[in-house]
Design a protein around this motif. Structure first.
Motif, PDB file in Angstrom:
ATOM      1  N   CYS A 415       0.843  -1.191   0.000  1.00 51.16           N
ATOM      2  CA  CYS A 415       0.000   0.000   0.000  1.00 51.16           C
ATOM      3  C   CYS A 415       0.881   1.246   0.000  1.00 51.16           C
ATOM      4  O   CYS A 415       1.889   1.304   0.699  1.00 51.16           O
ATOM      5  CB  CYS A 415      -0.911   0.007   1.225  1.00 51.16           C
ATOM      6  N   CYS A 418      -0.657   3.052   3.667  1.00 53.75           N
ATOM      7  CA  CYS A 418      -0.491   2.441   4.986  1.00 53.75           C
ATOM      8  C   CYS A 418       0.544   1.320   4.883  1.00 53.75           C
ATOM      9  O   CYS A 418       1.217   1.188   3.881  1.00 53.75           O
ATOM     10  CB  CYS A 418      -1.834   1.949   5.541  1.00 53.75           C
ATOM     11  N   GLU A 420       0.070  -1.866   4.806  1.00 49.21           N
ATOM     12  CA  GLU A 420      -0.496  -3.137   4.370  1.00 49.21           C
ATOM     13  C   GLU A 420       0.324  -3.792   3.241  1.00 49.21           C
ATOM     14  O   GLU A 420       0.751  -3.129   2.292  1.00 49.21           O
ATOM     15  CB  GLU A 420      -1.943  -2.891   3.896  1.00 49.21           C
ATOM     16  N   CYS A 431      -5.632  -1.031  -1.974  1.00 50.98           N
ATOM     17  CA  CYS A 431      -5.294  -1.576  -0.666  1.00 50.98           C
ATOM     18  C   CYS A 431      -6.551  -2.131   0.000  1.00 50.98           C
ATOM     19  O   CYS A 431      -7.580  -1.451   0.050  1.00 50.98           O
ATOM     20  CB  CYS A 431      -4.679  -0.495   0.212  1.00 50.98           C
ATOM     21  N   ALA A 433      -6.905  -2.669   3.082  1.00 52.28           N
ATOM     22  CA  ALA A 433      -7.097  -2.082   4.413  1.00 52.28           C
ATOM     23  C   ALA A 433      -7.638  -0.655   4.333  1.00 52.28           C
ATOM     24  O   ALA A 433      -8.595  -0.311   5.010  1.00 52.28           O
ATOM     25  CB  ALA A 433      -5.785  -2.105   5.188  1.00 52.28           C
ATOM     26  N   CYS A 434      -7.023   0.187   3.477  1.00 51.73           N
ATOM     27  CA  CYS A 434      -7.411   1.598   3.483  1.00 51.73           C
ATOM     28  C   CYS A 434      -7.940   2.075   2.137  1.00 51.73           C
ATOM     29  O   CYS A 434      -8.344   3.227   1.996  1.00 51.73           O
ATOM     30  CB  CYS A 434      -6.229   2.467   3.915  1.00 51.73           C
TER      31      CYS A 434
HETATM   32 ZN   LIG Z   1      -3.453   0.854   2.763  1.00 49.41          ZN
END
Ligand SMILES: [Zn+2]
Ligand SMILES: [Zn+2]
Length: 682
Positions: A415, A418, A420, A431, A433-434
């Motif tokens: 990512c 972040c 990840e 990503c 996650a975000c």
């Molecule tokens: Zn991320």
């Protein structure tokens, strides 16, 4: 039948005829039990050498014999994409145009390599045909083809999900010229004479110093500790104290570690965790920092202070000079040691601490050890099992990432926003996650990663294909002892992990083909015997016969061209013998099986008796992979008993009207069975 034996004409005509008749496909014996061999895939850049000729002759002997016994015998051929070797070939071409791969960019470069493969790669496939090898070419695979790439991704992602693949900082073999991590097998160790120089680091408390020795003074810039053996009384009072590292003015501790060799040098060693695998382990055990002072360009990094930017070998001299000026340099002596060189570029390998991808091998090794211990798979000769156990019990994590462009790209995305890391079976855009944008990992996998999956990926795994169902696990693997660890062991690990079964039952290990005086063949010594030259001169069958005749289990073969010449003469003898019998039979048919005279007498009875005995022994020897004994047996039988005695004596009985019919019948079946015994070999 032609009056003279002309191997070249016969070999190419029959090969074509067999291939046209699809005789190499297992479907010729549709009701037979499956019997499978997966070829050790030669590199796409490869050209046939004596090792391939031997390896292939052994496999072909096994597969042809099984085919004759009614098995649905499948020999799966294919090639390895050979990451670094292939990339280097294309880069050399580019260099002649004054370009590097970076000028082209990744995508264009990859396209260029594929173009190279289609236009000039894979010569070896034609050469394997020239040897007469009966691979099922309709099932040919390539380690980078679509199906195998799916298998590679499946294995990578599964292992990652199980925590058996991780990304971490470890010492790897770095080749500065190729600019990639390389595997241990690509490192050639050469004995060289270096200089072992002692220098003394002053104790912080001013009570003296401690003397260490090294052949690589430049690494002292990255020292973060001194280690001594805990039982070494010379240093018992010093453990726990600090020394001041000259030139760098850094305080580093003296630690006690049982990994230190009491007998070597002064018994005290400098610890450079970022540039030596043993030092790295010591560093880990004592919480020492790792300071990278030599970069991937083989120059001293910023962490090397005043030496930053210097080439590593210039720095070796400069650091020693600077230490001399400080008056801390002691004795220097010649030192014979082994230095690793890149097998491609010849450059000195730099052990380097680097972030790479690794396979956690120990949990995979245990079931693979068990496969051999339980007898599910076995080595022939058996003595190789001990080497296997020793390697596997001492296995280290496997560095699988390579800083190359040609190969299976590592299916990981980072990512941009972040921390990840996403590892996925399908390409990733965002990503997880975000939702931020992601950057794909630049690296490719070690070539051995895809070859570790070869026995099952070539049959269609992970799809549940009909071929995988029918032909897996394979029966025999034939290979040289030099790659037991790099390849055989890894196939066993991956095979049992992903299919729950051993990938093959018998591992037949052969020796190396050497020159007649036992030297290793190498391009640099100019003593390489090209199998294709021998084929041109004597025919492929003569080459096969002479190799198999010499293939005693596990022993190296000191190949003498005179053997091939003798094998060619034998071919001639066999041709003339068959021709004599054909003329006697005068068109009378010999059945494919059976047809033995019911009550033979005299020489007929004798030769038939010997024939049945030889066939039995021959089968028994081949079942135990005793190729040279088997070939020797049938060779001597044909030459001394059939030709020298029986054929000569038969000339009299053929003139006897009361005996002629039985002798003709005997001649027919004897020659037929002899040819059957020879079919796997020539
Ligand atoms: Zn991320
Ligand atoms: Zn290299």
């Amino acid at each position: 039948m032609q009056s003279t034996y002309d191997p070249k004409a016969i070999e190419s005509r029959w090969y074509q005829r067999w291939e046209d008749a699809e005789a190499f496909r297992p479907e010729v014996n549709p009701d037979g039990e499956p019997f499978t061999i997966a070829i050790p895939p030669p590199n796409v850049t490869g050209v046939l050498h004596m090792g391939h000729a031997l390896d292939g002759s052994l496999q072909d002997a096994i597969i042809r014999r099984k085919r004759m016994q009614g098995y649905a015998a499948l020999w799966v051929p294919g090639m390895d994409h050979a990451g670094i070797a292939t990339q280097n070939v294309v880069e050399r071409d580019l260099k002649s145009e004054g370009l590097t791969r970076h000028d082209l960019g990744r995508q264009a470069f990859e396209e260029q390599v594929w173009e190279w493969k289609h236009a000039r790669g894979g010569q070896i496939v034609h050469q394997l045909r020239t040897m007469g090898f009966s691979c099922d070419w309709t099932r040919e695979r390539f380690t980078l083809d679509e199906g195998l790439s799916v298998a590679v991704r499946e294995v990578f992602v599964s292992l990652y999900e199980e925590g058996l693949i991780y990304r971490g900082l470890r010492i790897i073999n770095w080749c500065p010229v190729c600019a990639t991590a390389i595997s241990d097998i690509e490192v050639e160790h050469e004995d060289e004479i270096g200089t072992l120089t002692e220098f003394t680091y002053p104790l912080e408390d001013g009570t003296g110093g401690i003397t260490v020795a090294t052949t690589r003074p430049e690494t002292m810039l990255g020292d973060t500790g001194i280690a001594v053996h805990p039982d070494d009384e010379r240093y018992s009072g010093l453990v726990g104290k600090m020394v001041r590292l000259p030139l760098m003015d850094r305080l580093i501790p003296i630690v006690a570690d049982s990994g230190v060799d009491l007998e070597f040098g002064t018994g005290a060693v400098k610890v450079t965790p970022a540039h030596d695998p043993l030092d790295y382990e010591i560093g880990q055990r004592h919480g020492l920092d790792s300071v990278i002072v030599i970069g991937t360009d083989a120059r001293i990094t910023e962490a090397g202070g005043q030496f930053a930017g210097m080439d590593r070998f210039e720095a070796r001299v400069a650091v020693l000079d600077a230490l001399s000026k400080l008056g801390v340099v002691g004795a220097a002596e010649e030192h014979h040691h082994s230095v690793g060189h890149c097998s491609r570029s010849g450059d000195v390998i730099e052990p380097l601490l680097s972030t790479q991808w690794f396979v956690k091998t120990q949990p995979l090794a245990e079931p693979a050890i068990e496969l051999i211990k339980s007898g599910d798979a076995q080595f022939s000769p058996k003595r190789w099992e001990n080497n296997y156990f020793r390697w596997m019990e001492d296995i280290r994590d496997w560095c699988i990432s390579r800083q190359l462009w040609w190969g299976h790209r590592i299916p990981a995305w980072y990512c941009d926003d972040c921390d990840e890391i996403i590892v996925s079976r399908t390409d990733v855009e965002k990503c997880t996650a975000c939702g931020g944008s992601v950057t794909a990992d630049e690296d490719v996998l070690d070539t051995w990663f895809s070859s570790a999956l070869w026995p099952f990926s070539t049959l269609g795994w992970p799809d549940k294909t009909a071929d995988f169902d029918r032909y897996y696990p394979t029966n025999v693997l034939v290979t040289g002892h030099d790659i037991i660890f790099f390849w055989v062991a890894r196939m066993l690990m991956m095979g049992v992990k992903f299919t729950g079964q051993t990938p093959f039952t018998d591992v037949v290990i052969h020796g190396l083909v050497r020159t007649e005086d036992g030297a290793k063949m190498s391009k640099s010594s100019g003593n390489v015997i090209d199998p294709l030259d021998l084929v041109e001169k004597y025919g492929a069958d003569a080459v096969r016969l002479s190799l198999l005749q010499a293939a005693a289990p596990g022993h190296d073969i000191p190949l003498d061209e005179a053997w091939v010449e003798a094998a060619r003469r034998f071919g001639n003898k066999l041709w003339n013998g068959v021709r004599f019998v054909t003329l006697q039979l005068d068109g009378a048919a010999v059945p494919a099986t059976g047809g033995y005279p019911e009550a033979p007498v005299g020489i007929d009875a004798w030769i038939l008796d010997r024939l049945h005995q030889v066939v039995r022994e021959y089968d028994d020897l081949l079942d135990r992979y005793r190729f040279s004994d088997a070939v020797g047996l049938v060779y001597n039988f044909v030459w001394s008993e059939v030709f020298d005695w029986y054929l000569e004596l038969s000339k009299a009985t053929l003139r006897d009207p009361g005996r002629a019919a039985a002798t003709k019948q005997t001649l027919g079946v004897v020659i037929r069975d002899v040819l059957k015994m020879f079919h796997p070999i020539i």
